[in-house]
Design a protein around this motif. Structure first.
Motif, short mmCIF file in Angstrom:
data_model
loop_
_atom_site.label_atom_id
_atom_site.label_comp_id
_atom_site.label_asym_id
_atom_site.label_seq_id
_atom_site.Cartn_x
_atom_site.Cartn_y
_atom_site.Cartn_z
N LEU A 1 120.07 65.81 65.15
CA LEU A 1 119.29 64.90 66.21
C LEU A 1 118.06 64.19 65.59
O LEU A 1 117.18 65.15 64.97
N PHE A 2 117.83 63.11 65.84
CA PHE A 2 116.61 62.31 65.15
C PHE A 2 116.01 61.84 66.52
O PHE A 2 116.56 61.08 67.20
N VAL A 3 114.48 61.77 66.37
CA VAL A 3 113.71 61.33 67.71
C VAL A 3 112.56 60.55 67.04
O VAL A 3 111.86 61.10 65.99
N THR A 4 112.26 59.36 67.75
CA THR A 4 110.87 58.74 67.15
C THR A 4 109.78 59.05 68.24
O THR A 4 110.10 59.54 69.40
N ALA A 5 108.44 58.74 67.80
CA ALA A 5 107.49 59.23 68.43
C ALA A 5 106.28 58.43 68.27
O ALA A 5 106.57 57.59 67.14
N LEU A 6 105.09 58.84 68.51
CA LEU A 6 104.02 57.99 68.12
C LEU A 6 103.12 58.46 66.84
O LEU A 6 103.66 59.44 66.24
N SER A 7 102.31 57.58 66.39
CA SER A 7 101.60 58.11 65.17
C SER A 7 101.01 59.30 65.21
O SER A 7 100.36 59.84 66.32
N ASN A 8 100.61 59.95 64.31
CA ASN A 8 100.05 61.33 64.17
C ASN A 8 101.11 62.48 64.75
O ASN A 8 100.47 63.57 64.95
N GLU A 9 102.10 62.41 65.22
CA GLU A 9 103.11 63.09 65.69
C GLU A 9 104.30 63.54 65.03
O GLU A 9 104.89 64.45 64.99
#
Length: 522
Positions: A300-308
């Motif tokens: 499983l791969f998930v994108t998120a916001l910077s610094n996360e």
């Protein structure tokens, strides 16, 4: 951190795709403005070439009335990287402020249909098979009851041979009650943190097999959980023959719905270790992809916001996942970026699956309060020996959002299309992996759903085995081709292949040639 430029060729300018993603930004910074837009890569006319559908915004506050330039757009693939706008002919301009797109043949008639998720208005289009679509939203019973949906996806929840519809709802939103966020003294306004909005439950519509759907959200166990949903991905996480699903939530814990059979689901995000990251933090989870990267079970791969960082969860035993974000070197590589669309594919055909992330900050004025830039390049994470990834930047900085994946020119390499706020889409021709072999499978179900969504594929070469599965729900608010693809590196043939069909069927094959699409019927 400096990155080498990945070898993709920008075909945007000469493609004929001129639609601008009109998010209709306002001084009030309405929350919906930063969230579009989705893209679907699918062959709507069955001519063997992958076409493209783009969602679009609408003027505020009506969210309904549209000028021609605000239409959702369908582009027919003419070949040789040229596309023709056939929106009006197809009847797909649409109404409302659209977000995501999800494609699949829900009525098993051989033609891919289209669902459009949006703000207070969802749309279901049935493909008539003559190049036109019929709006069957009301007749099918899949309206969103005035809620804000970001994305959707198709899967067979109960293995009855009919694809069901999952709709990802975000938050309760009223433009008249938009809170002020930003710095009044400094004179700027920003898009607000999700904490200022109430969560919503997602929706599951069971396909009745007669063109209508039944809302089984609460009865299935799906609708008893409220979140701030952004994306959805489907996979058989345990090898059980049933499709599970992961819903990414924005700053609230992610949901992993285990398929118990008989139309029932159990939420197990915390038990499985994917609700939060290893720091115990619920991230601003955006895009998501499920894919078997190092064994038979999907990771499983998930994108998120910077610094996360963008989390990578390795599937350990079908019941639990381990956070491999830093061990894979993805943590360090993704820390400066904000990610949206994503996909796990073997872009260089070396036999190892890589990761693409469409990037751009959630704020469009980040420079006013930070040293970071709001427009960002995209990110390619190339798989290396030992389970690590090497980062490379792709294309000029922009507010990238949705991404879809397909082989647009038939050369066996996975190409990419990415939407950009306020701009035309980015169309990228893959030029990687020259001289390496590949193989692909186009599956057609007979006992199960015609698209064979949920089918698992295993291949064996001299280098070992690889796994993949059929799905169109990839990334953020977007939909990709149904073909199952594998990179083969220097191997010129597949020694053996196995197809595990939805519902329990099993097909064994031997000695398959590389460099072609194998079309197989259940």
């Amino acid at each position: 951190m400096a990155y080498a430029q990945a070898p993709f060729e920008d075909r945007s300018g000469s493609s004929g795709i001129s639609v601008t993603l009109r998010h209709h930004a306002t001084a009030e910074k309405h929350q919906i403005e930063t969230m579009p837009g989705g893209v679907a890569a699918f062959d709507y006319d069955n001519d063997g070439k992958t076409d493209l559908f783009f969602t679009n915004g609408a003027p505020q506050p009506s969210l309904v009335k549209r000028a021609p330039e605000d239409c959702n757009r369908l582009y027919r693939n003419l070949g040789n990287w040229r596309f023709e706008d056939v929106t009006q002919r197809a009847g797909l301009c649409g109404e409302g402020y659209s977000m995501g797109a999800a494609t699949a043949d829900y009525d098993n008639d051989g033609f891919a249909d289209l669902f459009v998720a949006g703000v207070n208005r969802n749309l279901l289009y049935r493909n008539r098979g003559d190049g036109t679509f019929e709006d069957v939203t009301a007749k099918a019973g899949v309206g969103n009851r005035g809620q804000w949906a970001v994305a959707a996806g198709w899967f067979d929840a109960d293995n009855d041979g009919h694809l069901d519809l999952f709709v990802v709802n975000y938050v309760k939103w009223d433009p008249a009650k938009e809170p002020f966020c930003g710095d009044a003294k400094a004179g700027y306004r920003s898009y607000c943190h999700p904490k200022f909005y109430e969560p919503l439950p997602n929706l599951l519509f069971r396909n009745n097999g007669d063109g209508t759907f039944a809302d089984v959200s609460r009865a299935s166990g799906i609708g008893t959980h409220s979140g701030k949903g952004m994306g959805v991905a489907f996979a058989d996480t345990r090898g059980s023959g049933r499709m599970d699903l992961l819903v990414t939530n924005d700053t609230t814990p992610n949901f992993l719905f285990r398929n118990l059979g008989a139309g029932r689901f159990e939420e197990t995000g915390f038990l499985a270790g994917v609700a939060m990251n290893d720091d115990g933090r619920a991230l601003s989870s955006m895009g998501v992809d499920f894919r078997a990267m190092a064994g038979p079970l999907p990771d499983l791969f998930v994108t998120a916001l910077s610094n996360e960082t963008f989390p990578l969860y390795r599937n350990r035993d079908g019941a639990s996942f381990s956070d491999a974000t830093y061990a894979s070197q993805i943590g360090r590589a993704t820390l400066p970026y904000s990610g949206w669309g994503t996909g796990i594919y073997d872009f260089d055909n070396d036999g190892r699956k890589d990761i693409f992330a469409a990037c751009g900050d959630v704020q469009t004025n980040t420079e006013l309060h930070s040293s970071r830039k709001s427009k960002q390049p995209n990110l390619l994470l190339l798989a290396q020996t030992g389970g690590t990834f090497q980062p490379r930047e792709i294309a000029a900085p922009a507010w990238h959002r949705g991404a879809a994946f397909a082989d647009f020119d038939g050369d066996g390499r996975v190409d990419i299309v990415v939407t950009r706020l306020g701009e035309a889409p980015l169309l990228l021709r893959n030029t990687m992996g020259a001289g390496r072999n590949w193989i692909a499978f186009q599956l057609q179900g007979s006992k199960g759903n015609r698209d064979a969504i949920g089918a698992r594929v295993r291949i064996v070469t001299a280098a070992g085995e690889q796994w993949n599965h059929v799905t169109t729900s990839v990334g953020y608010a977007s939909s990709s081709e149904t073909l199952v693809r594998f990179g083969l590196g220097s191997n010129d043939a597949v020694q053996a292949a196995e197809i595990y069909w939805p519902g329990g069927g099993h097909t064994k094959l031997n000695a398959l040639a590389a460099g072609k699409i194998h079309r197989l019927q259940e």
